[in-house]
Design an enzyme around this catalytic site. Structure first.
Site, PDB file in Angstrom:
ATOM      1  N   ASP A  61      15.259 -27.900  18.631  1.00  0.00           N
ATOM      2  CA  ASP A  61      13.232 -27.101  19.025  1.00  0.00           C
ATOM      3  C   ASP A  61      13.129 -28.013  19.247  1.00  0.00           C
ATOM      4  O   ASP A  61      12.813 -29.630  18.785  1.00  0.00           O
ATOM      5  CB  ASP A  61      13.136 -26.798  17.871  1.00  0.00           C
ATOM      6  CG  ASP A  61      13.388 -25.138  17.689  1.00  0.00           C
ATOM      7  OD1 ASP A  61      14.071 -24.586  18.139  1.00  0.00           O
ATOM      8  OD2 ASP A  61      12.786 -24.784  16.832  1.00  0.00           O
ATOM      9  N   ASP A 114      11.965 -11.836  18.325  1.00  0.00           N
ATOM     10  CA  ASP A 114      11.525 -12.631  17.003  1.00  0.00           C
ATOM     11  C   ASP A 114      10.465 -11.594  16.098  1.00  0.00           C
ATOM     12  O   ASP A 114       9.435 -10.823  16.726  1.00  0.00           O
ATOM     13  CB  ASP A 114      10.913 -13.392  17.840  1.00  0.00           C
ATOM     14  CG  ASP A 114      11.438 -14.648  18.772  1.00  0.00           C
ATOM     15  OD1 ASP A 114      12.909 -14.553  18.329  1.00  0.00           O
ATOM     16  OD2 ASP A 114      11.085 -14.684  19.841  1.00  0.00           O
TER      17      ASP A 114
END
Length: 240
Positions: free
Chosen positions: A8, A129
């Site tokens: 990330d 998500d």
């Protein structure tokens, strides 16, 4: 089952965050390219990269870091975060990304995802998500009124290569996979499901593989891998 170690990206660094909140970022490596090499040398066959700044801003922010990762490893890379148009998809596929992840536009402009999947079959993934049962968008800063299966079913027979289902409520917490939630989605759609959010130990991989029903095709490894709770070797052994 394919395992996807996560990188990330925030402000050019490799970080982990809690529930997607950039304010909680812990830096694990100042060189994302070095981190990618570490995961490739550890035996992983894919790398999962997300431009966190880009996801919030709706455009590529950590492009230089992504390009450095692509130059550093030969294993395939899947990339998400801030990719909102066909031109964005084309840019990254031409740069060497093997699979482009589309999230926000899967909710707001599903036709963009379908067009991309037709143009680049099996090279498009949809990121779904989920927070408290609803799909979040814009780098998880906003919630929609749609549930995961409703969004996922939009793309059946569209040529999408994978669904990446992230449990935001568990993301970064190392509290364990919600195996039932991932399995329910895998059973409901005909697109391969990759589980993300909450992996704590090898036992999570074992439970995911052992559940009855349609197999979950992959899992994203995050904080548990970075903090040493799980090693690449034992994770890969469990997945195999």
């Amino acid at each position: 089952m394919i395992l996807y170690p996560a990188i990330d990206l925030k402000d050019g660094q490799c970080v982990r965050v809690l529930h997607g909140d950039l304010g909680t970022a812990t830096v694990f490596n100042n060189s994302p390219a070095d981190q990618a090499r570490t995961w490739a040398e550890g035996g992983f066959h894919w790398i999962h990269v997300v431009d966190l700044n880009g996801a919030v801003e709706g455009k590529a922010v950590n492009g230089m870091a992504v390009e450095a990762i692509l130059a550093a490893v030969s294993v395939p890379v899947q990339l998400g975060g801030g990719i909102r148009s066909l031109a964005d998809v084309e840019r990254w596929i031409e740069a060497g990304v093997s699979r482009v992840i589309l999230g926000t536009v899967a909710v707001t402009e599903p036709d963009v995802v379908k067009q991309a999947a037709r143009k680049w079959p099996e090279q498009i993934a949809v990121s779904v998500d989920v927070r408290k049962g609803k799909v979040a968008v814009q780098g998880w800063t906003e919630d929609s009124d749609l549930d995961a299966i409703t969004v996922a079913k939009r793309f059946e027979d569209a040529g999408v290569g994978a669904l990446i289902i992230t449990d935001i409520d568990r993301d970064g917490t190392v509290m364990g996979f919600n195996v039932d939630a991932f399995g329910t989605i895998a059973d409901a759609v005909n697109i391969p499901v990759i589980a993300a959010g909450g992996l704590a130990s090898v036992d999570d991989i074992v439970k995911l593989r052992a559940r009855p029903g349609v197999p979950v095709s992959g899992a994203v490894l995050g904080r548990a891998l970075y903090n040493g709770a799980i090693t690449p070797g034992e994770a890969l052994k469990a997945a195999a």
